[in-house]
Design an enzyme around this catalytic site. Structure first.
Site, PDB file in Angstrom:
ATOM      1  N   ALA A 161     -43.804 -70.047 -34.220  1.00 21.66           N
ATOM      2  CA  ALA A 161     -42.820 -69.281 -34.000  1.00 21.66           C
ATOM      3  C   ALA A 161     -43.565 -68.044 -33.603  1.00 21.66           C
ATOM      4  O   ALA A 161     -42.831 -66.934 -32.998  1.00 21.66           O
ATOM      5  CB  ALA A 161     -41.838 -69.144 -35.061  1.00 21.66           C
ATOM      6  N   LYS A 162     -44.825 -67.714 -33.970  1.00 24.78           N
ATOM      7  CA  LYS A 162     -45.641 -66.514 -34.045  1.00 24.78           C
ATOM      8  C   LYS A 162     -44.967 -65.282 -34.228  1.00 24.78           C
ATOM      9  O   LYS A 162     -44.752 -64.321 -33.604  1.00 24.78           O
ATOM     10  CB  LYS A 162     -46.014 -66.447 -32.446  1.00 24.78           C
ATOM     11  N   ARG A 163     -44.262 -65.270 -35.276  1.00 21.53           N
ATOM     12  CA  ARG A 163     -43.633 -64.075 -35.741  1.00 21.53           C
ATOM     13  C   ARG A 163     -44.497 -63.059 -36.350  1.00 21.53           C
ATOM     14  O   ARG A 163     -45.653 -63.373 -36.769  1.00 21.53           O
ATOM     15  CB  ARG A 163     -42.561 -64.726 -37.026  1.00 21.53           C
TER      16      ARG A 163
END
Length: 286
Positions: free
Chosen positions: A105-107
């Protein structure tokens, strides 16, 4: 399958669970990337029904053999709440089959917003509770603190973007700080400190592209896993891994998506493709 408790009742750290999964199932991570063109290749419609069929097929075919699944959250989010429902089911069913789930999700954010992202994917009561999460540190490594703390509390892991395979990443990751170190090297140093003393493997890893060639200028020995995208469609091969990762190659988790998924929708085709790539990885890393 939830995080296993240790003798003192604390969750078993992700790094220990990942090491065991890699040693018993092999190190392969299979991405679940149901983009529109791949759904079409499988003869599926680009809708929630196609998404669900695709995802269920991948999980059922590979859930009992691969070490890690890496669902790309964006391909589910584009269908709104119904897509997220498919993702929730996939996470639960993958973990029930013994695979670890790394949510891609590369938050990355600050304060309470980062804490909310952490709760979404690393909170035990969340329907999207995953074993690990990809995160972006480019608001400063310290901005990840809520995710780091929750990961430790719940036996989860993080994979921090460090040396990514996309060419645009170099303008940030290779930038030189006032102390003479690159931004990427700084992120790797933070991870090494985070994993200090962890056995058999730390829970805080880096994302390092398998397409980047010789990285001997960087200290990749962070005592944590190194997620290596880029094998297959992006041009890297398992044989490239020792050159890229050097002495840290044993901790590499090679990530393959299209190289496996294009062999569907036949379950046997998916299993055969994953097994071939896993065998090539084993032969390359020794």
């Amino acid at each position: 399958m939830t995080s296993q408790d240790t003798a003192n009742g604390a969750p078993e750290p992700f790094g220990a669970r990942l090491r065991r999964a890699m040693d018993t199932r092999g190190p392969l991570c299979v991405g679940i990337d149901p983009h529109a063109s791949l759904l079409a290749d499988w003869g599926l419609n680009d809708d929630v029904a196609g998404l669900a069929r695709f995802t269920r097929t991948v999980v059922e075919a590979l859930g009992e053999t691969v070490a890690v699944f890496k669902p790309q959250a964006a391909f589910f989010e584009r269908f709104g709440s119904r897509g997220l429902a498919v993702l929730e089911t996939a996470v639960v069913e993958a973990r029930e089959r013994g695979a670890l789930v790394l949510m891609d999700a590369k938050r990355g954010d600050i304060g309470s917003t980062m804490a909310a992202y952490a709760d979404t994917f690393l909170g035990k009561d969340s329907p999207l509770f995953s074993d690990a999460l990809t995160v972006s540190p480019y608001l400063g490594y310290g901005s990840l603190k809520p995710a780091v703390e929750l990961a430790k509390e719940n036996g989860c892991g993080l994979f921090v973007l460090a040396l990514t395979s996309n060419p645009e990443g170099q303008e940030v990751q290779h930038a030189v700080r006032a102390d003479g170190s690159t931004v990427a090297a700084t992120m790797l140093a933070h991870l090494k400190a985070e994993n200090a003393g962890a056995e058999p493997l730390g829970s805080f890893g880096a994302v390092v592209g398998a397409t980047l060639g010789d990285l001997s200028a960087y200290d990749l020995a962070v005592n944590g896993p190194l997620l290596a995208p880029g094998i297959g469609a992006q041009g890297a091969t398992p044989a490239d891994l020792p050159t890229v990762f050097g002495d840290a190659v044993r901790n590499v988790v090679p990530s393959v998506s299209r190289g496996v998924l294009r062999h569907g929708p036949d379950a046997a085709g998916l299993r055969d493709a994953a097994a071939r790539i896993a065998a090539d990885v084993a032969a390359a890393v020794g």
